[in-house]
Design a protein around this motif. Structure first.
Motif, PDB file in Angstrom:
ATOM      1  N   SER A 305      29.337  41.309  43.624  1.00 23.33           N
ATOM      2  CA  SER A 305      29.784  41.348  45.015  1.00 23.33           C
ATOM      3  C   SER A 305      29.082  40.284  45.851  1.00 23.33           C
ATOM      4  CB  SER A 305      29.530  42.738  45.611  1.00 23.33           C
ATOM      5  OG  SER A 305      30.277  43.720  44.933  1.00 23.33           O
ATOM      6  N   ARG A 306      27.795  40.135  45.650  1.00 24.67           N
ATOM      7  CA  ARG A 306      27.059  39.113  46.399  1.00 24.67           C
ATOM      8  C   ARG A 306      27.558  37.712  46.043  1.00 24.67           C
ATOM      9  NH1 ARG A 306      22.665  42.553  45.137  1.00 24.67           N
ATOM     10  NH2 ARG A 306      22.051  41.185  43.404  1.00 24.67           N
ATOM     11  N   LEU A 307      27.949  37.522  44.791  1.00 21.43           N
ATOM     12  CA  LEU A 307      28.391  36.204  44.347  1.00 21.43           C
ATOM     13  C   LEU A 307      29.777  35.869  44.863  1.00 21.43           C
ATOM     14  CD1 LEU A 307      27.885  33.687  42.587  1.00 21.43           C
ATOM     15  CD2 LEU A 307      28.844  34.949  40.652  1.00 21.43           C
ATOM     16  N   HIS A 308      30.670  36.870  44.907  1.00 19.91           N
ATOM     17  CA  HIS A 308      32.077  36.602  45.237  1.00 19.91           C
ATOM     18  C   HIS A 308      32.488  37.132  46.607  1.00 19.91           C
ATOM     19  CE1 HIS A 308      32.813  35.166  41.173  1.00 19.91           C
ATOM     20  NE2 HIS A 308      32.184  36.217  40.710  1.00 19.91           N
ATOM     21  N   THR A 334      32.069  45.208  28.809  1.00 17.42           N
ATOM     22  CA  THR A 334      33.473  45.330  29.219  1.00 17.42           C
ATOM     23  C   THR A 334      33.602  45.228  30.730  1.00 17.42           C
ATOM     24  OG1 THR A 334      34.011  46.689  27.299  1.00 17.42           O
ATOM     25  CG2 THR A 334      35.502  46.828  29.183  1.00 17.42           C
ATOM     26  N   ALA A 335      32.729  45.913  31.439  1.00 18.60           N
ATOM     27  CA  ALA A 335      32.752  45.843  32.904  1.00 18.60           C
ATOM     28  C   ALA A 335      32.482  44.424  33.388  1.00 18.60           C
ATOM     29  CB  ALA A 335      31.736  46.812  33.496  1.00 18.60           C
ATOM     30  N   GLN A 336      31.503  43.760  32.774  1.00 23.14           N
ATOM     31  CA  GLN A 336      31.181  42.397  33.189  1.00 23.14           C
ATOM     32  C   GLN A 336      32.366  41.456  32.949  1.00 23.14           C
ATOM     33  OE1 GLN A 336      27.628  42.007  30.784  1.00 23.14           O
ATOM     34  NE2 GLN A 336      26.311  42.043  32.586  1.00 23.14           N
ATOM     35  N   GLU A 337      33.025  41.563  31.783  1.00 20.60           N
ATOM     36  CA  GLU A 337      34.152  40.694  31.466  1.00 20.60           C
ATOM     37  C   GLU A 337      35.332  40.979  32.390  1.00 20.60           C
ATOM     38  OE1 GLU A 337      36.168  37.683  29.862  1.00 20.60           O
ATOM     39  OE2 GLU A 337      34.116  38.216  29.310  1.00 20.60           O
ATOM     40  N   ALA A 338      35.595  42.262  32.658  1.00 22.61           N
ATOM     41  CA  ALA A 338      36.707  42.623  33.541  1.00 22.61           C
ATOM     42  C   ALA A 338      36.478  42.084  34.949  1.00 22.61           C
ATOM     43  CB  ALA A 338      36.892  44.135  33.567  1.00 22.61           C
ATOM     44  N   LEU A 339      35.246  42.212  35.456  1.00 21.53           N
ATOM     45  CA  LEU A 339      34.949  41.687  36.783  1.00 21.53           C
ATOM     46  C   LEU A 339      35.054  40.159  36.802  1.00 21.53           C
ATOM     47  CD1 LEU A 339      31.949  43.953  37.842  1.00 21.53           C
ATOM     48  CD2 LEU A 339      34.267  43.991  38.763  1.00 21.53           C
ATOM     49  N   ALA A 340      34.640  39.522  35.712  1.00 22.73           N
ATOM     50  CA  ALA A 340      34.772  38.065  35.639  1.00 22.73           C
ATOM     51  C   ALA A 340      36.246  37.651  35.694  1.00 22.73           C
ATOM     52  CB  ALA A 340      34.117  37.539  34.359  1.00 22.73           C
ATOM     53  N   ASN A 341      37.117  38.401  35.020  1.00 16.71           N
ATOM     54  CA  ASN A 341      38.548  38.091  35.058  1.00 16.71           C
ATOM     55  C   ASN A 341      39.128  38.314  36.445  1.00 16.71           C
ATOM     56  OD1 ASN A 341      38.622  37.304  32.432  1.00 16.71           O
ATOM     57  ND2 ASN A 341      39.468  39.214  31.640  1.00 16.71           N
ATOM     58  N   VAL A 342      38.665  39.368  37.141  1.00 17.69           N
ATOM     59  CA  VAL A 342      39.124  39.609  38.510  1.00 17.69           C
ATOM     60  C   VAL A 342      38.775  38.412  39.393  1.00 17.69           C
ATOM     61  CG1 VAL A 342      38.818  41.021  40.563  1.00 17.69           C
ATOM     62  CG2 VAL A 342      39.047  42.114  38.338  1.00 17.69           C
ATOM     63  N   ALA A 343      37.553  37.920  39.233  1.00 15.02           N
ATOM     64  CA  ALA A 343      37.129  36.774  40.051  1.00 15.02           C
ATOM     65  C   ALA A 343      37.949  35.531  39.743  1.00 15.02           C
ATOM     66  CB  ALA A 343      35.640  36.505  39.818  1.00 15.02           C
ATOM     67  N   ARG A 347      42.746  37.449  42.598  1.00 16.55           N
ATOM     68  CA  ARG A 347      42.903  37.306  44.049  1.00 16.55           C
ATOM     69  C   ARG A 347      42.988  38.687  44.714  1.00 16.55           C
ATOM     70  NH1 ARG A 347      47.452  32.452  44.460  1.00 16.55           N
ATOM     71  NH2 ARG A 347      46.309  30.906  43.243  1.00 16.55           N
ATOM     72  N   ALA A 348      42.075  39.555  44.329  1.00 16.25           N
ATOM     73  CA  ALA A 348      42.108  40.945  44.798  1.00 16.25           C
ATOM     74  C   ALA A 348      41.370  41.088  46.123  1.00 16.25           C
ATOM     75  CB  ALA A 348      41.484  41.864  43.751  1.00 16.25           C
ATOM     76  N   THR A 349      41.699  42.165  46.827  1.00 12.77           N
ATOM     77  CA  THR A 349      40.982  42.535  48.052  1.00 12.77           C
ATOM     78  C   THR A 349      40.178  43.813  47.853  1.00 12.77           C
ATOM     79  OG1 THR A 349      42.916  43.763  48.869  1.00 12.77           O
ATOM     80  CG2 THR A 349      42.725  41.440  49.496  1.00 12.77           C
ATOM     81  N   ARG A 350      40.484  44.567  46.795  1.00 16.09           N
ATOM     82  CA  ARG A 350      39.731  45.781  46.479  1.00 16.09           C
ATOM     83  C   ARG A 350      39.502  45.857  44.976  1.00 16.09           C
ATOM     84  NH1 ARG A 350      42.646  50.882  48.850  1.00 16.09           N
ATOM     85  NH2 ARG A 350      44.409  49.824  47.842  1.00 16.09           N
ATOM     86  N   VAL A 351      38.287  46.227  44.599  1.00 14.58           N
ATOM     87  CA  VAL A 351      37.928  46.366  43.198  1.00 14.58           C
ATOM     88  C   VAL A 351      37.126  47.654  43.034  1.00 14.58           C
ATOM     89  CG1 VAL A 351      36.803  45.303  41.202  1.00 14.58           C
ATOM     90  CG2 VAL A 351      37.829  43.862  42.960  1.00 14.58           C
ATOM     91  N   GLY A 352      37.433  48.418  42.001  1.00 15.00           N
ATOM     92  CA  GLY A 352      36.708  49.658  41.746  1.00 15.00           C
ATOM     93  C   GLY A 352      36.319  49.775  40.290  1.00 15.00           C
TER      94      GLY A 352
END
Length: 438
Positions: A305-308, A334-343, A347-352
């Motif tokens: 979150s701080r990075l993006h 898995t969480a790290q890779e999924a968040l990297a793909n989101v970034a 182009r999301a406005t909400r991530v959970g």
């Protein structure tokens, strides 16, 4: 510009071949017309022919027709109907000139040039035949047509012109088609080479990631093996030593002079056991060394979150239970890779991020409200999380690594997405006791 049957520039008029169309369709016709005008002026003026003005007027009309309908109108060159009108008008003017004086048959190369360069197939064949009739009439002008023999010779000359020029047009058409096929084959070969290069690049990228994954898995396995060895041998041995010393103290009265050595041995054993346990903990995967999985996920999300600049909501449900380090490691990656793909793509406005402890398994869900994609494209390896993209851009590598890591622990990875509706990645792994080994 004039085109052939395929709508492309004819080979004879291709500027890339060193034959600019201007020289062929403009300079040659005007040069022929100018030479004929000079000839008529010289010959008819000396003969005192009053028809000179009419011939010069027709020559001026031909020049004006070419200038106004073709030379000064390059935008019209690609419009077949207008070019057809231009060609028909030029043939009519040429036929009138030939009817007045057969010497104007020397001007017929001009309409031939236009027939081969601006008429499309099969109209080109008809145009060439019409010009061939005019040229044949000019060539047979001296043949008497009042006798059967003369008329036959006249017809033969005209027919020979038609056949020769139509055959020429036919062979040129075949040559142009062959050239077009070669160009298409070269274009297809070039496209195939680009696809091959992209596939090789994709395979190289996947191979690199698989090697990194293999090294990562090897390091993790070795760390876990060392942790088990320390736990099962050294730590258990130290625990046994401490237990035996305590039992000896309880069963026998230890002489006063032995108290200090006994205490020193027990203290040293306890300290060594603590060091062994710290070594086992130190061999746990980063960043799980100092935190539980839920805390590690929160830390990863905070740093992302701080990075993006986009807040990530992390939720843990169910009763937290211990699990194997391999399971914790797989879910964290898995969480790290999924968040990297989101970034990179969503182009999301909400991530959970949701960590759910179920009865027999633990589930990790990462969802976003980004662009989404068509999940069917995953079979072709053409997508990454939140975006449709070609394989040579790396789409699907992260998902492949995620799936391999999760399925390696007997788990499953599900992907739910549709264009414009966001993406959800869910990893479920069976829960094994923390001391179990997969």
């Amino acid at each position: 510009m004039e085109r052939d049957v395929s709508g492309q520039m004819p080979e004879s008029c291709d500027a890339e071949q060193g034959r600019p169309p201007f020289l062929l369709v403009t300079v040659v016709p005007y040069t022929l017309l100018a030479a004929l005008v000079i000839f008529k002026v010289v010959v008819e003026r000396s003969a005192g022919d009053d028809s000179l003005l009419i011939d010069l007027g027709l020559c001026g009309l031909a020049a004006g027709w070419m200038l106004g309908m073709f030379t000064l109108r390059p935008a019209w060159w690609e419009r077949p109907l207008i070019m057809g009108v231009f060609f028909a008008g030029l043939v009519v003017i040429t036929a009138i000139l030939v009817a007045r004086d057969p010497v104007f048959g020397l001007f017929t190369p001009a309409p031939y040039i236009y027939a081969f360069t601006i008429l499309r197939w099969p109209w080109r064949l008809l145009g060439v035949a019409v010009v061939a009739v005019v040229a044949g009439v000019a060539q047979a002008s001296d043949v008497p047509k009042t006798t059967a023999l003369g008329l036959t010779i006249f017809v033969i000359i005209v027919v020979v012109n038609i056949v020769m020029m139509c055959v020429t047009a036919w062979f040129l058409q075949l040559a142009e088609q062959e050239r077009e096929q070669r160009l298409q084959a070269l274009a297809e070969l070039s496209r195939t080479n680009r696809l091959l290069e992209a596939t090789l690049a994709e395979n190289a990228g996947l191979h690199t990631q698989l090697l990194a994954q293999a090294r990562e898995a090897g390091v993790l396995d070795e760390r876990q093996r060392m942790a088990r060895e320390i736990h099962d041998t050294l730590a258990q041995g130290l625990t046994g030593i401490i237990t035996q010393l305590q039992a000896a103290e309880q069963m026998h009265d230890v002489p006063e002079r032995w108290h200090r050595p006994f205490e020193a041995v027990k203290t040293l054993a306890r300290e060594s056991l603590a060091e062994a346990r710290r070594s086992v903990d130190a061999l746990r995967p980063e960043p799980l060394e100092t935190a539980r999985l839920s805390d590690a996920l929160t830390d990863v999300a905070d740093r992302w979150s701080r990075l993006h600049g986009l807040a990530v909501q992390v939720t843990t449900t169910g009763t937290v239970r211990p699990m194997t380090p391999e399971t914790e490691f797989a879910l964290l990656r898995t969480a790290q890779e999924a968040l990297a793909n989101v970034a990179k793509h969503a182009r999301a406005t909400r991530v959970g991020v949701t960590l759910s402890y179920l009865e027999h398994e633990v589930a990790l869900d990462v969802r976003d409200d980004g662009r989404g994609f068509e999940p069917a494209g995953l079979e072709a390896g053409t997508v990454g999380n939140g975006a449709s993209q070609p394989p040579h851009r790396g789409g699907g590598f992260g998902l492949t690594i995620m799936r391999q890591r999760v399925e390696g622990l007997s788990g499953s990875l599900r992907i739910e997405s549709e264009p414009g509706a966001g993406t959800g990645i869910s990893a479920c792994i069976p829960i094994l006791p923390a001391g179990s080994h997969t």
